[in-house]
Design an enzyme around this catalytic site. Structure first.
Site: not given
Ligand SMILES: Nc1ncnc2c1ncn2[C@@H]1O[C@H](COP(=O)(O)OP(=O)(O)O)[C@@H](O)[C@H]1O
Ligand SMILES: Nc1ncnc2c1ncn2[C@@H]1O[C@H](COP(=O)(O)OP(=O)(O)O)[C@@H](O)[C@H]1O
Ligand SMILES: [Mg+2]
Ligand SMILES: [Mg+2]
Ligand SMILES: [Mg+2]
Ligand SMILES: [Mg+2]
Lengths: 332, 215, 332, 215
Positions: C56, C218
């Protein structure tokens, strides 16, 4: 073609409109001719402007602001801007101390800036130009268009922008810019191609196990196609020619710039930076400053470029000086 | 029948149409050895020229051509903008204040255009650029006129030579412009700028031939 | 799988090593357990830590530094970190005033942070936690794992980091964090999937004319698949549910955050920002602050998320306060 | 022959091998309704468990299971780390200081494991999680033992029930964990955690059967 756009022909204007709103504190965006200009221009200093095709964001528009560029002229995607833009921008930022044009070495950019400079001179504005040409992928360039201007352009815009902000005159700004260009070298590679919106399909095709080495920043194919390799081999492929070209030497202090081509995530850029740091350590070259991120890009292309700049004390001082632009900001 | 402003307008309109029709082809050629924008660049430029034409419809040929060149400079960008722009401006300067032009004037105009391109771009023949289409076109034009052909026939020969010249760029190693960065990999692809030059010559041939048919 | 990596299992550690060198002035990286900690920790203030799966970036490691996080705990790619990491980080940043854990609402993150908090409490460290859950794509979440924590996490880390830096106590920090979470809403979409290095292939496949709407961060599929649409329609698809959920109202002042999923170039993000600005203007909502860029990403996924945060004066003051981290920096 | 520490070690080794062999399958299942990490997560965790085993080889069963659980907590992360970790820790607590275990102890340990998972994760049967494999496994185990089956046979029945339970998650709507974010789209896919639970039960069945064959 999968892009977050409305119509291909409106991409540049609509993105400029977004920038204008997002950074209304720093910049104004002028349309027809298109240019991005620092709030409150002209300032009482040498004006520093750059420009080039769009699709390399944040370069150049993201570098307009305190301590860097006074204006940027965005062309169509991968197409150098037209002289009208540079002329208008030059006039808008001319505070009476002359204007420096930062031009990347592409035939189109050079010619369009040249025409603008002639027109500005005809209107009595003192213009100096510097042409960046740091891409070592282009060898034996004596009889051709020469080397491309790539990553060094970002560093040069910061450094010369700081000099201008500090009151350096036009000749001094030009000299510093040329020194930065002379001491910087770059090379890049691509894992994937990119798609010019108006073209609608990728500039080239690559198999799952192929990469292009020695690319520029316009989605064009590189100098050669190779089998995909581990990060450490890719790092050698890029750093080797850069180090040998200047050449960089044991004891040098450098600014190490690991740049993403637009579609490469930061996690991979830091991993590549780790490889570059290892190579430099082996050669006893010190990383005095660094920059890691997507700063001079080719739309959504996945890939990376390395730029090394041999630093001297003045360059370090100017690099560290405060800057406040949409994409680079520190010290204020 | 001499060439008038109406013919020049007809030429520019035909050129704009041809470029528009071949926009994707020019872009594909540019994708192979450049940055995939040549078609879009010229299409944008010639569309702007057509939009501007009414404002100079009552002017002399020189003014129309200079306006065309300046419009191209102001709207195309890239390498082809200044090159084609300068070509048209120079052609216009060679025909300043003229309302009619002869076969010799067509040669003069094309010579001025070529001089302008070379002055800006410094390309020699054989370096895989638009020069490789324009130089043989001009030679063919001069030869055909010297052999006593009509202007229409002569410009048709020039257009054919331009097309052959464009095709002859395929085996060349690019030495100028963006394609030069590819080194050896530029070999085997046709130069987009030489190709668009061939289309411009074809548009000119269409105009001159029609002029003769009407006569 | 085309990535600038060496071996899939080493990606996280090697990227961390690169970060450590690139930002040696701001952070230290501790390995085994892995955590990124602000230089000079602990400081005499509430410690603020966060963590989550890697992939991320720049979140969370890129937000460690003055005025934001004191430490970040990176797990494997898309895998929440283990309690050992949060425990070690909590101890490292505990300056005696307690430690705030910022947790995104995913079962794994919540459980691992919970275990760490229990262990830290057992060692006498005062720990408070805030769980972000701003993703409006997840509806009717009462009986499920609830909403995901996404974009608001970035804004919250900045705002609560500033409060901690200014000397707020643990309870105050927690209250501010909860207020930010309560007033923020997000939604995202993807044009392309992404590939977890250890999985070796994309999480899902999309045709050239398809997109996923209502994705998390994700690489998972979204709530629904749709035909690719123009930017303005995508902007409506994301902004609509966000605006209606809080709901945001005419006269509100917001922070507008347009976030790239990692592979989307800035030119498209600014274009999307332009669309969002138009929608907000139509609803008479003022953009008081904005943030445009790739800040909370899913590896190389192409896509965008919008986050809107309804601001109050204190939030604005804290947002504007100086921050100096690898990824966010201003005022110093 | 009662279950000893050696058998527990054998079970953990078999579990690690099964997980490693099915790593890609578990990851693919997780890619469909989660984040494509379940195989890599458990493979990393069980590899760490195997590496740690020698340090507790001379300890009691409770210690081995607790160490296993703590190692999983410290190396897996995600949802499955705390869940499986807590399961093993709780099983170990139920068998503290024990060097041998009976069939009833196996039931006790699995009950403790299930309690641990539910305490951490709060999942009910039918919510498409590992609970949907473990609950039927435990029921089958109890039923088989009550029907007088050997432990080996009974655990085989439990493993079969776990596998059936895992398959039965396919039509379920996920209510817990990451798959719940997919809403209706979670339907039609087998839960990765339930699948890995079935593999763990299969490893246990292999160990208990071998024990009986040796006896
Ligand atoms: N120095 C030059 N002299 C003449 N023609 C040139 C030169 N450089 C480039 N060209 C021509 O320009 C064409 C490319 O134009 P275009 O794609 O519009 O610009 P750019 O290369 O800037 O993207 C080439 O195909 C070539 O024919
Ligand atoms: N609340 C819960 N209770 C029981 N099991 C759960 C719960 N949440 C998730 N799981 C299980 O965890 C599995 C996913 O594990 P894993 O992929 O390793 O973690 P993550 O979802 O954090 O990526 C799911 O397939 C499910 O069986
Ligand atoms: Mg171009
Ligand atoms: Mg081109
Ligand atoms: Mg995970
Ligand atoms: Mg998972």
């Amino acid at each position: 073609m999968k892009k977050l756009i409305n119509a291909p022909e409106n991409v540049v204007k609509e993105a400029l409109a977004g920038m204008a709103i997002a950074h209304a504190d720093l910049i104004d965006v002028h349309f027809d001719p298109d240019y991005i200009v620092r709030k409150g221009a002209p300032h009482n200093k040498v004006g520093v402007i750059s420009g080039g095709g769009s699709g390399h964001e944040p370069m150049h528009g993201g570098f307009v602001g305190y301590g860097m560029l006074d204006a940027a002229c965005p062309g169509a995607v991968f197409t150098s801007p037209v002289p009208d833009q540079m002329l208008a921008a030059t006039k808008a930022v001319n505070g009476g101390k002359g204007v420096l044009h930062i031009v990347k070495n592409y035939t189109g950019d050079v010619m369009n800036f040249e025409m603008a400079a002639e027109l500005a001179a005809a209107e009595g504005i003192e213009v100096a130009s510097v042409v960046t040409n740091d891409d070592v992928a282009v060898e034996n360039s004596t009889w051709t268009a020469g080397r491309r201007g790539v990553g060094v352009t970002v560093l040069l815009e910061k450094i010369v922008g700081a000099a201008a902000e500090a009151g350096a005159d036009l000749a001094t700004c030009k000299a510093i810019a040329e020194r930065v260009n002379a001491h910087g070298r770059s090379m890049g590679m691509a894992l994937t191609p990119c798609t010019v919106p108006q073209a609608g399909k990728p500039g080239f095709e690559l198999a799952e196990d192929e990469m292009e080495v020695g690319i520029g920043i316009h989605g064009e194919p590189g100098r050669r196609r190779e089998k995909l390799a581990p990060a450490r081999d890719i790092a050698e492929m890029l750093a080797g020619p850069i180090l040998d070209d200047l050449p960089f030497q044991s004891g040098d202090a450098v600014l190490a710039f690991v740049n993403g081509m637009g579609g490469t995530p930061l996690i991979e850029l830091y991993l590549m930076y780790n490889e570059l740091a290892r190579i430099l350590k082996d050669r006893n070259i010190t990383i005095a400053r660094s920059l890691v991120g997507n700063y001079i890009t080719s739309l959504e292309m996945a890939g990376v470029s390395f730029t090394l700049l041999r630093l001297d004390d003045e360059m370090i001082k100017l690099w560290d000086a405060p800057v406040h632009t949409p994409a680079l900001r520190w010290g204020m | 029948m001499p060439i008038t402003v109406e013919h020049v307008t007809h030429f520019l309109t035909a050129a704009a149409e041809l470029i528009h029709a071949h926009r994707d082809e020019l872009t594909s050629l540019d994708a192979a050895i450049g940055d995939a924008d040549h078609g879009a660049n010229l299409d944008r430029g010639f569309a702007a020229v057509i939009a501007r034409l009414p404002t100079v419809a009552d002017k002399d040929i020189g003014t129309v051509l200079k306006t065309t060149g300046m419009t191209i400079v102001s709207t195309v960008g890239g390498a082809s903008g200044p090159l084609y722009g300068t070509a048209f401006v120079r052609a216009g300067m060679a025909l300043a204040d003229r309302h009619e032009m002869s076969a010799e004037d067509v040669v003069l105009a094309l010579e001025a255009a070529l001089d302008g391109i070379v002055a800006r771009g410094k390309a020699q023949p054989g370096e895989k650029t638009m020069v490789d289409a324009l130089v043989p076109a001009l030679e063919a034009l001069r030869a055909a006129l010297a052999a006593g052909r009509s202007l229409g026939r002569a410009v048709q020969a020039a257009a054919a030579a331009a097309e052959a010249g464009a095709q002859a760029t395929i085996p060349m190693l690019a030495m100028k412009g963006r394609a030069s960065y590819l080194g050896e990999r530029s070999i085997g692809h046709q130069d987009p700028g030489a190709t668009s030059t061939a289309y411009l010559l074809r548009a000119l041939a269409m105009t001159c031939s029609r002029n003769e048919e009407e006569a």
